[in-house]
Design a protein around this motif. Structure first.
Motif, mmCIF file in Angstrom:
data_model
loop_
_atom_site.group_PDB
_atom_site.id
_atom_site.type_symbol
_atom_site.label_atom_id
_atom_site.label_comp_id
_atom_site.label_asym_id
_atom_site.label_seq_id
_atom_site.Cartn_x
_atom_site.Cartn_y
_atom_site.Cartn_z
ATOM 1 N N GLY A 105 0.747 -1.215 -0.076
ATOM 2 C CA GLY A 105 0.243 -0.001 -0.009
ATOM 3 C C GLY A 105 0.911 1.275 0.020
ATOM 4 N N VAL A 106 0.485 2.132 -0.948
ATOM 5 C CA VAL A 106 1.458 3.380 -1.020
ATOM 6 C C VAL A 106 0.326 4.749 -0.949
ATOM 7 C CG1 VAL A 106 2.802 4.649 -2.615
ATOM 8 C CG2 VAL A 106 3.090 2.425 -2.434
ATOM 9 N N ARG A 107 1.226 5.538 -0.011
ATOM 10 C CA ARG A 107 0.327 6.811 0.052
ATOM 11 C C ARG A 107 1.086 7.647 -0.836
ATOM 12 N NH1 ARG A 107 1.485 11.396 3.565
ATOM 13 N NH2 ARG A 107 2.986 9.997 4.607
ATOM 14 N N LEU A 108 0.123 8.264 -1.762
ATOM 15 C CA LEU A 108 0.579 9.119 -2.991
ATOM 16 C C LEU A 108 0.902 10.533 -2.652
ATOM 17 C CD1 LEU A 108 -1.515 8.049 -6.102
ATOM 18 C CD2 LEU A 108 0.531 7.243 -5.447
ATOM 19 N N ARG A 109 2.072 10.841 -3.175
ATOM 20 C CA ARG A 109 2.061 12.395 -3.236
ATOM 21 C C ARG A 109 3.141 12.750 -4.149
ATOM 22 N NH1 ARG A 109 5.070 13.571 2.379
ATOM 23 N NH2 ARG A 109 5.535 15.942 1.253
ATOM 24 N N GLU A 110 3.396 14.000 -4.632
ATOM 25 C CA GLU A 110 4.103 14.300 -5.600
ATOM 26 C C GLU A 110 5.822 13.934 -5.636
ATOM 27 O OE1 GLU A 110 3.728 18.406 -6.924
ATOM 28 O OE2 GLU A 110 1.559 18.203 -7.014
ATOM 29 N N GLY A 111 6.209 13.732 -4.676
ATOM 30 C CA GLY A 111 7.686 13.436 -4.332
ATOM 31 C C GLY A 111 7.900 11.945 -4.757
ATOM 32 N N LEU A 112 6.956 11.236 -4.814
ATOM 33 C CA LEU A 112 7.004 10.051 -4.995
ATOM 34 C C LEU A 112 6.922 9.449 -6.587
ATOM 35 C CD1 LEU A 112 6.823 6.910 -3.892
ATOM 36 C CD2 LEU A 112 4.269 7.077 -3.865
ATOM 37 N N ILE A 113 6.719 10.494 -7.325
ATOM 38 C CA ILE A 113 6.341 10.134 -8.741
ATOM 39 C C ILE A 113 7.275 10.849 -9.549
ATOM 40 C CG2 ILE A 113 4.350 10.750 -10.650
ATOM 41 C CD1 ILE A 113 2.403 11.000 -8.334
ATOM 42 N N ASP A 114 7.778 9.960 -10.502
ATOM 43 C CA ASP A 114 8.807 10.235 -11.593
ATOM 44 C C ASP A 114 8.169 10.699 -12.776
ATOM 45 O OD1 ASP A 114 11.362 8.438 -13.145
ATOM 46 O OD2 ASP A 114 10.904 10.488 -13.487
ATOM 47 N N PRO A 115 8.171 12.189 -13.293
ATOM 48 C CA PRO A 115 7.609 12.476 -14.416
ATOM 49 C C PRO A 115 7.923 11.752 -15.588
ATOM 50 C CG PRO A 115 8.538 14.192 -13.122
ATOM 51 C CD PRO A 115 9.004 12.984 -12.602
ATOM 52 N N ASN A 116 9.370 11.197 -15.795
ATOM 53 C CA ASN A 116 9.324 10.381 -16.863
ATOM 54 C C ASN A 116 8.450 9.017 -17.029
ATOM 55 O OD1 ASN A 116 11.453 12.141 -17.873
ATOM 56 N ND2 ASN A 116 12.945 11.199 -16.438
ATOM 57 N N ALA A 117 8.292 8.631 -15.803
ATOM 58 C CA ALA A 117 7.602 7.368 -15.775
ATOM 59 C C ALA A 117 5.924 7.725 -16.291
ATOM 60 C CB ALA A 117 7.441 6.810 -14.349
ATOM 61 N N VAL A 118 5.430 8.782 -15.651
ATOM 62 C CA VAL A 118 4.167 9.259 -15.967
ATOM 63 C C VAL A 118 3.920 9.355 -17.495
ATOM 64 C CG1 VAL A 118 2.553 11.292 -15.973
ATOM 65 C CG2 VAL A 118 3.866 10.651 -13.977
ATOM 66 N N ARG A 119 4.860 9.567 -18.126
ATOM 67 C CA ARG A 119 4.658 10.042 -19.632
ATOM 68 C C ARG A 119 4.527 8.556 -20.707
ATOM 69 N NH1 ARG A 119 9.457 13.407 -18.719
ATOM 70 N NH2 ARG A 119 8.690 15.398 -18.619
ATOM 71 N N LEU A 120 4.814 7.394 -19.710
ATOM 72 C CA LEU A 120 4.554 6.226 -20.631
ATOM 73 C C LEU A 120 3.193 5.759 -20.552
ATOM 74 C CD1 LEU A 120 7.479 4.251 -18.682
ATOM 75 C CD2 LEU A 120 7.359 5.148 -20.800
ATOM 76 N N ILE A 121 2.361 6.539 -19.728
ATOM 77 C CA ILE A 121 0.910 6.340 -19.989
ATOM 78 C C ILE A 121 -0.085 7.174 -20.227
ATOM 79 C CG2 ILE A 121 -1.044 5.206 -18.643
ATOM 80 C CD1 ILE A 121 1.123 3.087 -18.824
ATOM 81 N N PRO A 122 -0.724 7.332 -21.446
ATOM 82 C CA PRO A 122 -1.347 8.668 -21.579
ATOM 83 C C PRO A 122 -2.339 8.837 -20.577
ATOM 84 C CG PRO A 122 -1.052 6.911 -23.567
ATOM 85 C CD PRO A 122 -0.590 6.349 -22.452
#
Length: 602
Positions: A105-122
C-alpha cells in the motif's frame, strides 16, 4: 452371486467415514477490514457502524442513478469510506489494506512520482484504468492502482507502456487528486519541494536505510528528504556513477553522470540548496556547521534489498557548497578480468603478467576510464589464502575478502609512501598502490617490485607507452624502470550505441583516414539518432578498449638507451587503443566518432 458382485455390493453398503478438514486460523487477509481496524484501536464499533451505513447509503444512491439511466458510479470500498470520513488516516490505513490485498500500500504524493514514468501512460488511459505510474526501473514500471488485482487493467498498462507492471495499491481518491497535476506541462521533480518551508526542516540522524522496494519510504518525511532519496534511487536505477549537486544563481542543479556524460535531471529551488547539502552531510556524518572547508565522507543505503555505498565530497564555491556523491554499487560492476571485454590475445597477456612472482604492473588511463575496476579484477584473480595481499588506496572504494586494505590519511601522516614503508614490514606477497602520484611513491613501488614483490598500481597517462616516460619525468632512473616493469595495461571506456535507435551509415573518407582504417571502404558502420531510451544521447552502456604493453628484452633495451615515446610505440606490434576502438566501431558496438574522440587525442 459371484465373488466380484459380492465385493461390489459390500463396497456400496459400507458406511463412508467423513474426516472433517482441520480448522485453521484465518489469515490477516481473511479477517474483515472493519474488525482489523477495531483490533488495531483505530476506530470504535460505533464508528464502524456509521461507516458501513454511509457505504450502504452511497450504494443505494448509485442504484437510483442507474435506474434513471445515468452512468452508474463505482461503489466505494470500506477503506475509502473511513478515510473520506476522516476516521483513519491514509498512513495508518494503507498498510492494513495492503496486507489484506496481498500487495504493498502506497500513500501518494508528488515526491513519489517520476515525471518520466508518467509519460509512459497517456492521461486518458490512466484515468480509464484508475492507475498512476510512479517509477520505472529498467523494464519494470511500478504503478499505483485502485484495484491492483485487475488483471485486464495490468495487461493493458503493460501493452501501452511496453514494460512489465508492478502494481501497488493506493486509494482511488489519491489517484483522482494527483492525476490531473501529474499530466500538466510544468510537472517536474521540483514540485516535490513546491510548498516547503525551509525553516521547518527536520533532519533525521538515525542509520540510513532506504529500503525502497516499493517507494513507500519516499512518501514519508520532509520534502527535502524525499528529494535526496529520489535522487539516489534514480541515479542507482539509471546506472549513474556520480551525482552532482551544484549551486547556481537561480536554482540548484542536480546532474547524473551516466556513461561518462553529465545529464541534468532536476533543478530544485535555490533556497533549498543549503537544506539539501545539510541533509547529505547528516547522512554521511559530516560537520553540518562547516561551510568553508572541503569535507569527505561515506554513507550506506539499502534499496530494493540491494546495498549501495556512496562516497561524498563537498567543495565550497562562490555560490555555495557543491556536493558530489560517487556511487559504489557492487552489484553493477564485475571484478572478473575475463568479463571486462578484453580480446583473447590481450587477456592471455594480462594473465601472463599477473602470474609473475614479482615486478611492477601498471594500469593507465584518465579519470573515469575504469582503472580501479581492472585493478580489483586483477586482485580477485590472484588472491588466495596462501598469499598476503595488502593494498593502500585513497579512498578504499570496495572492500574485498582476503585483502588487507589501507586507507590513505594524509592529515594523520599516512601517505602512499609512508604506508608502503609499513606494508613492506608486513611480509606481503602482492602490494596494490591505488595511484603513483609522486617520485617518493614511485621509487618505493619500484623498490618493492625489485625485492621480490608483485606490485600493482595506476598512472594517469594517455597510453601504455607513456607510462615509461611518466616515471622518468618523476625522477626514477631508467635502469630501475627497465628491471622492474612487467607490463602496462592502458584502457578507455567507449560508449555503446543505443540498440533502439541505431542505424547504418557510411562515414566520410577523411574520418576513415584519420582512424587509419585499411579495410573495405564500402563497409557499413553504425550510429544512433537518439531516442527516449537513451535520453536522446544515442548511447547506452560502455565497453572497454585495452592496449597491453608486455616487457621483453627489446623493450628493456629501449628504456635503458633512453628511447623516446615514438620509438617505444614503433616497437609495439600488438593492438593499440586506436585499433581496438576501430574494431568495436566496425562491429557496430560503438560509433566511429566515439572511437575517434577517445583515441585520436593520444
Amino acid at each position: 452371486m459371484s465373488d466380484m458382485a459380492r465385493i461390489d455390493c459390500d463396497t456400496q453398503l459400507a458406511p463412508q467415514v467423513v474426516v472433517p478438514p482441520p480448522v485453521s486460523k484465518p489469515t490477516k487477509s481473511q479477517v474483515p477490514l472493519g474488525q482489523r481496524l477495531i483490533e488495531a484501536g483505530l476506530i470504535r464499533e460505533d464508528q464502524l457502524d456509521s461507516a458501513l451505513s454511509h457505504q450502504a447509503s452511497e450504494s443505494e444512491t448509485d442504484g437510483d442513478k442507474a435506474a434513471k439511466g445515468k452512468k452508474q458510479s463505482r461503489t466505494k470500498r470500506l477503506g475509502e469510506v473511513v478515510a473520506e470520513l476522516g476516521l483513519v488516516g491514509e498512513g495508518e490505513l494503507l498498510p492494513l489494506l495492503g496486507e489484506q490485498l496481498g500487495v504493498e500500500g502506497v500513500r501518494l504524493r508528488e515526491g513519489l512520482i517520476d515525471p518520466n514514468a508518467v509519460r509512459l501512460i497517456p492521461r486518458s488511459d490512466a484515468q480509464r484504468l484508475r492507475a498512476l505510474p510512479l517509477m520505472r526501473v529498467r523494464d519494470e514500471l511500478t504503478v499505483a492502482m485502485a484495484d491492483p488485482h485487475d488483471l485486464a487493467s495490468i495487461d493493458a498498462l503493460s501493452r501501452i507502456s511496453g514494460c512489465r507492471i508492478r502494481p501497488v495499491f493506493t486509494l482511488a481518491s489519491g489517484i483522482e487528486r494527483l492525476l490531473p497535476r501529474c499530466y500538466e506541462d510544468n510537472f517536474t521533480v521540483d514540485s516535490v519541494t513546491a510548498d516547503l518551508d525551509v525553516e521547518q526542516l527536520e533532519l533525521e540522524t538515525e542509520t540510513i536505510d532506504l529500503d525502497l522496494s516499493g517507494a513507500q519510504q519516499l512518501a514519508e518525511g520532509s520534502p527535502v528528504i524525499n528529494l535526496v532519496n529520489y535522487a539516489i534511487v534514480q541515479a542507482v536505477s539509471q546506472g549513474a556513477s556520480d551525482i552532482h549537486i551544484e549551486p547556481g544563481h537561480k536554482s540548484t542543479s542536480v546532474r547524473f553522470r551516466i556513461d561518462g556524460s553529465l545529464r541534468e535531471v532536476m533543478k530544485p529551488r535555490k533556497d533549498l540548496h543549503s537544506a539539501i547539502v545539510s541533509r547529505i552531510k547528516v547522512m554521511s556524518k559530516l560537520d553540518i556547521a562547516e561551510h568553508r572547508q572541503p569535507q569527505d565522507g561515506r554513507l550506506h543505503v539499502r534499496m530494493n534489498r540491494r546495498d549501495v555505498d556512496l562516497r561524498v565530497s563537498t567543495l565550497p564555491t562562490v555560490l555555495g557548497e557543491k556536493v558530489v556523491l560517487r556511487i559504489l554499487d557492487r552489484q553493477s560492476v564485475t571484478f572478473d578480468l575475463n568479463q571486462l571485454g578484453m580480446p583473447n590475445n590481450s587477456l592471455d597477456i594480462a594473465h601472463r603478467m599477473l602470474g609473475r612472482p614479482h615486478g611492477l604492473v601498471l594500469v593507465t588511463g584518465p579519470t573515469g576510464s575504469g582503472k580501479t575496476t581492472t585493478l580489483y579484477s586483477a586482485i580477485e584473480l590472484i588472491k588466495g589464502v596462501e598469499r598476503n595481499i595488502i593494498t593502500v588506496e585513497d579512498p578504499v572504494e570496495y572492500q574485498l575478502e582476503l585483502i588487507n586494505q589501507v586507507q590513505v590519511q594524509a592529515e594523520n601522516g599516512v601517505t602512499f609512501a609512508q604506508a608502503l614503508r609499513s606494508i613492506l614490514r608486513q611480509d606481503p606477497d602482492v602490494i596494490m598502490v591505488g595511484e603513483i602520484r609522486d617520485r617518493e611513491t614511485a621509487e618505493m613501488a619500484i623498490q618493492a617490485a625489485l625485492t621480490g614483490h608483485l606490485v600493482l598500481s595506476t598512472l594517469h597517462t594517455n597510453d601504455s607507452f607513456s607510462a615509461v616516460t611518466r616515471l622518468v619525468d618523476m625522477g626514477v632512473e631508467r635502469f630501475k624502470i627497465a628491471a622492474a616493469l612487467v607490463g602496462v595495461i592502458a584502457q578507455r571506456l567507449v560508449r555503446n550505441l543505443c540498440v533502439d535507435c541505431r542505424e547504418p551509415y557510411y562515414p566520410s573518407t577523411k574520418l576513415l583516414e584519420e582512424m587509419h582504417y585499411t579495410g573495405d571502404a564500402r563497409h557499413t558502420f553504425a550510429r544512433s539518432r537518439g531516442c527516449s531510451e537513451c535520453y536522446e544521447s544515442g548511447y547506452r552502456g560502455r565497453s572497454g578498449i585495452y592496449e597491453l604493453l608486455e616487457s621483453n628484452g627489446q623493450l628493456r633495451t629501449l628504456i635503458n638507451e633512453g628511447a623516446d615515446l615514438d620509438e617505444l610505440r614503433g616497437a609495439h606490434v600488438g593492438p593499440t587503443l586506436m585499433s581496438e576502438g576501430l574494431r568495436l566501431a566496425a562491429a557496430g558496438t560503438t560509433s566511429l566518432e566515439e572511437a575517434c574522440r577517445l583515441t585520436l587525442a593520444d
